[in-house]
Write a protein that holds these residues in place. Sequence first.
Motif, short mmCIF file in Angstrom:
data_model
loop_
_atom_site.label_atom_id
_atom_site.label_comp_id
_atom_site.label_asym_id
_atom_site.label_seq_id
_atom_site.Cartn_x
_atom_site.Cartn_y
_atom_site.Cartn_z
N LYS A 39 0.84 -1.20 0.00
CA LYS A 39 0.00 0.00 0.00
C LYS A 39 0.87 1.24 0.00
N THR A 40 0.34 2.28 -0.63
CA THR A 40 1.05 3.56 -0.56
C THR A 40 0.09 4.56 0.06
N ASP A 41 0.54 5.22 1.09
CA ASP A 41 -0.40 6.13 1.77
C ASP A 41 -0.46 7.48 1.07
N ASN A 42 -1.42 8.26 1.56
CA ASN A 42 -1.70 9.58 1.02
C ASN A 42 -0.46 10.46 0.87
N ASN A 64 -2.77 -0.03 -4.55
CA ASN A 64 -3.72 0.37 -3.51
C ASN A 64 -5.12 -0.19 -3.77
N LYS A 74 -12.38 4.87 0.20
CA LYS A 74 -11.56 5.99 0.74
C LYS A 74 -11.73 7.21 -0.16
N TYR A 77 -8.98 9.59 -1.44
CA TYR A 77 -8.02 9.21 -2.47
C TYR A 77 -8.55 9.49 -3.89
#
Lengths: 136, 261
Positions: A39-42, A64, A74, A77
């Motif tokens: 996962k890659t966060d915000n 993601n 979400k 995103y």
Amino acid sequence: MKKHLVLNIIIGILSVVLAAGIVQLIFVKIFFGVSNNYKTDNSMLYYELQQGWYAEFVRDCYCNKYCGITEETKPEYTDYIEFAKYYETAAKYRVYSEMGYEDRAKEALSQMDEAKAKMTELSALTDKVDKMLQCR
Amino acid sequence: MEKTYKCKYCGNNLTITDAVCPYCGKENEFGKALIAEIDEKKSELEEVKKVTKRKIDFSTRTAKLTIILALMIAIIAVYFYRIWSSDLDIQYARADVETALDLSKNSNGYKAILDDLIEKRAYLELSNFELNNHLMHSDAFDDYYSVFQCSTCYDAIYRGIMEMIEHTDYVYNDKTDEDMAADIANYVDGLVTFSSKEELYYTQERFTPEKSQYIDDIKKEASDMVIVFFGLDKDIDLYSMSQDEITELLQENCKNVRGAD
């Protein structure tokens, strides 16, 4: 009394060592943890955009997606996901239009417009993408 | 005020603790017995105190030693767990095992997603889905081997071209445009390899018309992408060329990728 003092000192030292070990363990878990899905966060996505790593950005948005991060689950995103779609489709649009695939180019263009319409802050970046990919 | 008694010999006053009469020097039997009893009680009390102190000391030492032992065990456990957790190879292996378990339980679910992506011609998405879920090396997905490989090649070609356009530092740390062009040529050649009959025979893959069409389409789209971004002749057939020829051609034209920039 002296014996107790020695024992107390030993307990103190061991407690400090244990606490340090646990802190390090948490550090390792946070920064070097590996899971099946990536996962890659915000904040990382934002950083990639700032750096202009758009192809990497597209990949991360797909990763993601299969970690459950979609526009439905979400909403924060949405901008990123739509920008990724725009970027990927813009390259296709250029290929289709230059190769003379009119229908596919038209479809890609409408997908780009649809993605741009759903964007808020990142819609300003689409001009840069258009110029970079020489697609409009 | 202290209570007084009369000496039975001389009649003078005595206190309860007088063992002998201070006037006549005769023994005060009552006082003597009482003092003996007090001394006895005192010594009993001292004994109890000693025993209690010994017990308390023992308990305290035992408790502290137990704490020390527990801390040492915890430290050793943390130390080994830290080594175990920070070993990325082990973590990746563990992630693979978990994924394999998940795949074996839910391979039909994954296949449904893959078939959907194949139908939509979602090349990049399929490539990322496969990579993200470690599908390539799962026996359950042998039939998708060529699809995975060709999608990965397409993904690499796309990323190569985009990264040339983006000219990002993290890609270009030690690479030139010519290096990137050579990488892309390698993946164009890969598309030929992974769609060849020899490769299919080798992997024993069952090839459906849908997958066959998907691979033809992905090859065409990848070739078009390279032709457009490198500014090549539209009629050129990259797949009839050797890898060296493609490399040379792309390196000659790599200045076209970023256009006016």
